[in-house]
Design an enzyme around this catalytic site. Structure first.
Site, PDB file in Angstrom:
ATOM      1  N   TYR A  37      18.415  17.248 -25.459  1.00  0.00           N
ATOM      2  CA  TYR A  37      18.712  16.972 -24.048  1.00  0.00           C
ATOM      3  C   TYR A  37      19.871  16.009 -23.924  1.00  0.00           C
ATOM      4  O   TYR A  37      20.342  15.429 -24.900  1.00  0.00           O
ATOM      5  CB  TYR A  37      17.484  16.403 -23.352  1.00  0.00           C
ATOM      6  N   ARG A  56      28.263  15.760 -26.867  1.00  0.00           N
ATOM      7  CA  ARG A  56      27.088  15.279 -27.601  1.00  0.00           C
ATOM      8  C   ARG A  56      25.955  16.294 -27.530  1.00  0.00           C
ATOM      9  O   ARG A  56      25.241  16.520 -28.514  1.00  0.00           O
ATOM     10  CB  ARG A  56      26.631  13.923 -27.057  1.00  0.00           C
ATOM     11  N   ARG A 109       2.306  31.448 -31.244  1.00  0.00           N
ATOM     12  CA  ARG A 109       2.813  30.166 -31.719  1.00  0.00           C
ATOM     13  C   ARG A 109       3.098  30.252 -33.215  1.00  0.00           C
ATOM     14  O   ARG A 109       2.266  30.702 -33.992  1.00  0.00           O
ATOM     15  CB  ARG A 109       1.776  29.076 -31.432  1.00  0.00           C
ATOM     16  N   HIS A 111       5.545  27.976 -36.234  1.00  0.00           N
ATOM     17  CA  HIS A 111       6.537  26.957 -36.554  1.00  0.00           C
ATOM     18  C   HIS A 111       7.899  27.586 -36.844  1.00  0.00           C
ATOM     19  O   HIS A 111       8.937  27.041 -36.451  1.00  0.00           O
ATOM     20  CB  HIS A 111       6.092  26.120 -37.759  1.00  0.00           C
ATOM     21  N   LYS A 153      19.759  13.918 -30.203  1.00  0.00           N
ATOM     22  CA  LYS A 153      19.036  13.596 -28.967  1.00  0.00           C
ATOM     23  C   LYS A 153      17.965  14.662 -28.723  1.00  0.00           C
ATOM     24  O   LYS A 153      18.077  15.515 -27.836  1.00  0.00           O
ATOM     25  CB  LYS A 153      20.017  13.498 -27.791  1.00  0.00           C
ATOM     26  N   GLU A 191      17.850   0.304 -32.370  1.00  0.00           N
ATOM     27  CA  GLU A 191      18.206   0.465 -30.953  1.00  0.00           C
ATOM     28  C   GLU A 191      16.989   0.134 -30.110  1.00  0.00           C
ATOM     29  O   GLU A 191      16.044  -0.493 -30.587  1.00  0.00           O
ATOM     30  CB  GLU A 191      18.714   1.877 -30.687  1.00  0.00           C
ATOM     31  N   LEU A 215      21.210   6.572 -31.997  1.00  0.00           N
ATOM     32  CA  LEU A 215      21.818   7.586 -31.149  1.00  0.00           C
ATOM     33  C   LEU A 215      23.254   7.186 -30.788  1.00  0.00           C
ATOM     34  O   LEU A 215      23.484   6.026 -30.418  1.00  0.00           O
ATOM     35  CB  LEU A 215      21.011   7.770 -29.868  1.00  0.00           C
TER      36      LEU A 215
END
Length: 294
Positions: A37, A56, A109, A111, A153, A191, A215
């Site tokens: 995101y 980014r 589902r 992986h 991110k 951070e 980040l």
């Protein structure tokens, strides 16, 4: 002219009020947090530092092998279009823009992601005034228990959620995350739970280097740019929690908090020794934002 919305949610080509939107539970984000995101502020319909955020975003997606179903220019056009659909009359033209891409939806589902799964774009636009850059914040320290891909991110934010909740329970705004040992440094500062952490000491800006534990914040990038413009030396190297706590000022930056200063860490007073320099940096950051979004 279409009526403006109080907020906006977008998913896979459809949009409505956020509270009216639904997504399939088979989207891999629901099972694995499988996506990345980005987010930034907007003002007067202008998306702040859009090129940096888009770069980014695409870089994060490439590092986890997600193919974004738009070119950079197409996605920028979409985001600009969606921002203009929201009523900002009560927030002086400002919104908070968030977008993410997930690897897509598939059943059952698994992986392992099937070849050919189409990635999905999500967007939210929320009227929100930019946070006060000059406000003061109380912080806590919290061990950094995240994985070793913090430079991407991703949507896998549970450790940051837990750290943020710990700060809230302690009556603080944010956490300073630290690794007990990294790069040969005991209690290395990385951070915040949702910010980059910096400090001023002896007229220099200190900030962690851009490695896999940090980040590459756009607000961090702007902070460094402003410091260079003001003639403030910038040191990008690992440092300890003990070094940070002895700094002249401790600062946080993010896309919605360009540069706020700490007054307390773990209930002990900190900083307050370079207020004039700090103010000049904050003023320069504010000026850049206002000029870029006129």
């Amino acid at each position: 002219m279409a009526e403006l919305l109080k907020n906006l949610g977008y998913y896979d080509g459809k949009y409505d009020l956020i509270e009216n939107m639904n997504v399939p539970m088979s989207d891999r984000v629901c099972w694995f947090g499988d996506g990345v995101y980005d987010a930034t502020a907007t003002r007067n319909g202008v998306i702040y530092c859009l090129d940096d955020h888009i770069d980014r975003f695409f870089n994060s997606a490439s590092m986890v092998d997600i193919e974004i179903p738009y070119t950079k220019e197409e996605l920028k056009s979409l985001l600009k279009e969606l921002v203009l659909k929201v009523d900002t009359s009560e927030t002086d033209g400002e919104t908070f823009l968030y977008w993410q891409v997930t690897r897509g939806a598939n059943v059952p589902r698994n992986h392992v992601y099937p070849e050919g799964t189409k990635a999905n774009i999500w967007v939210t636009v929320t009227p929100r005034k930019l946070a006060d850059i000059y406000r003061r914040a109380k912080l806590i320290t919290y061990e950094d228990i995240r994985f070793y891909m913090c430079h991407i991110k991703t949507l896998c934010l549970l450790p940051s959620v837990l750290a943020s909740e710990a700060a809230k329970k302690a009556g603080a705004e944010e956490c300073i995350l630290y690794r007990k040992e990294a790069d040969g440094i005991q209690n290395r500062v990385t951070e915040g739970a949702h910010t980059n952490v910096h400090c001023l000491k002896d007229g220099k800006l200190y900030t962690a280097p851009l490695d896999n534990l940090v980040l590459p914040g756009i607000a961090r990038k702007n902070l460094i740019k402003v410091c260079h413009k003001l003639g403030v030396p910038v040191v990008e190297e690992p440092y300890s929690l003990e070094f940070l706590l002895q700094a002249d000022e401790i600062m946080l930056s993010s896309s919605s908090n360009f540069c706020i200063v700490a007054t307390h860490v773990d209930n002990a007073p900190v900083g307050g020794k370079a207020q004039e320099l700090l103010r000049s940096i904050q003023d320069a950051l504010t000026e850049d934002y206002l000029e870029s979004t006129n």
